[in-house]
Scaffold this active site. Structure first.
Site, PDB file in Angstrom:
ATOM      1  N   ARG A 178     -17.699  80.975  98.801  1.00 51.67           N
ATOM      2  CA  ARG A 178     -16.778  81.555  97.818  1.00 51.67           C
ATOM      3  C   ARG A 178     -15.497  80.742  97.743  1.00 51.67           C
ATOM      4  O   ARG A 178     -14.968  80.494  96.644  1.00 51.67           O
ATOM      5  CB  ARG A 178     -16.460  83.016  98.167  1.00 51.67           C
ATOM      6  CG  ARG A 178     -17.588  83.979  97.898  1.00 51.67           C
ATOM      7  CD  ARG A 178     -17.272  85.375  98.400  1.00 51.67           C
ATOM      8  NE  ARG A 178     -16.182  86.001  97.668  1.00 51.67           N
ATOM      9  CZ  ARG A 178     -15.630  87.173  98.012  1.00 51.67           C
ATOM     10  NH1 ARG A 178     -16.079  87.811  99.090  1.00 51.67           N
ATOM     11  NH2 ARG A 178     -14.659  87.691  97.293  1.00 51.67           N
ATOM     12  N   CYS A 236      -8.116  87.378 100.890  1.00 53.87           N
ATOM     13  CA  CYS A 236      -9.584  87.434 100.815  1.00 53.87           C
ATOM     14  C   CYS A 236      -9.933  87.797  99.390  1.00 53.87           C
ATOM     15  O   CYS A 236      -9.363  87.238  98.454  1.00 53.87           O
ATOM     16  CB  CYS A 236     -10.141  88.427 101.839  1.00 53.87           C
ATOM     17  SG  CYS A 236      -9.515  90.120 101.678  1.00 53.87           S
TER      18      CYS A 236
END
Length: 271
Positions: A178, A236
């Site tokens: 990611r 995050c």
């Protein structure tokens, strides 16, 4: 309470379940209305559900898991029966995932005596300790008082300056795929990417399966991405797993905070 720290073992919790000031909170994100998703229907005895997504987030905010107001946190913590003198153990059904977010929220609102259960419900069940059917919370009345600590939280408006300041280090807890945009973000419509000048330390690197690796292993991981005198800012997807890194960094002695909006906010606002 002897042996109580930022992380406690399932053996410690089993031995101390009867302590009068001990409160056990289930911070599993998938649990709703007194039940958990799929086959997850069990809880640690007398656990109370800490609903991160609904009760302990600002549900009117534009982005998920946004930190609630001081008043909201105080009132709903009181309804869970949290007192000023409570020792709180938080866990989740994944092992280590959302429980550190609950830990971080209590720390951010001024409650020192909170710990994460290492390995969570899976580790508890591995030891064949007693569980019970998940139940809906009873409305209780605690005397908890919230006191917001702004040093624990970073907001979008500060990120540009932080990214250019060598006294800070922005660390992203998402997976490497990611972080490098090899896979799409799980949130529909959210672009891939990273915050400028950030580095990657996936929260899973701190884990050995469902439980934490030894702290000496954490030290090497943090040494690779930051200097000991830097203020660490964790990000995050939406502020959940950044809290795993915050927990570890706090134990290791780093000054640190969480960018609450994380990539969901940044990737939405900066195109």
């Amino acid at each position: 309470m002897e042996g109580f720290d930022n992380i406690v073992s399932v053996e410690w919790l089993q031995a101390n379940l009867g302590q009068p000031n001990l409160v056990v909170l289930d911070a599993t994100i998938t649990r709703v209305a007194g039940k958990q998703s799929n086959s997850e229907t069990q809880q640690i005895p007398n656990a109370r559900f800490f609903d991160i997504k609904k009760d302990f987030s600002d549900v009117l905010a534009d982005f998920p898991s946004t930190i609630p107001s001081e008043l909201q946190f105080e009132q709903l913590a009181q309804e869970l029966g949290i007192n000023k003198t409570s020792f709180i153990v938080v866990y989740d059904s994944k092992g280590i995932y959302s429980s550190p977010r609950a830990w971080w929220l209590f720390k951010t609102f001024g409650h020192a005596n909170v710990a994460v259960l290492d390995g969570g419900l899976p580790e508890w069940e591995t030891h064949q300790f007693k569980t019970e059917q998940c139940t809906e919370n009873k409305k209780l009345t605690g005397d908890f008082k919230a006191k917001y600590n702004p040093n624990n939280v970073v907001y979008f408006e500060s990120l540009d300056a932080i990214g250019k300041d060598s006294e800070f280090k922005i660390i992203d807890a998402r997976s490497q795929d990611r972080f490098t945009s090899k896979v799409a973000e799980p949130r529909a419509g959210l672009r891939s990417g990273t915050i400028p000048n950030s580095v990657n330390l996936p929260f899973t690197a701190l884990l050995d399966g469902k439980t934490f690796k030894p702290q000496k292993d954490w030290e090497a991981l943090f040494d690779n991405v930051a200097q000991s005198n830097q203020q660490l800012v964790f990000t995050c997807g939406s502020g959940i797993t950044a809290s795993v890194l915050s927990l570890a960094a706090t134990i290791l002695g780093y000054n640190n905070s969480v960018y609450d909006g994380s990539w969901t906010e940044y990737g939405s606002l900066i195109k």
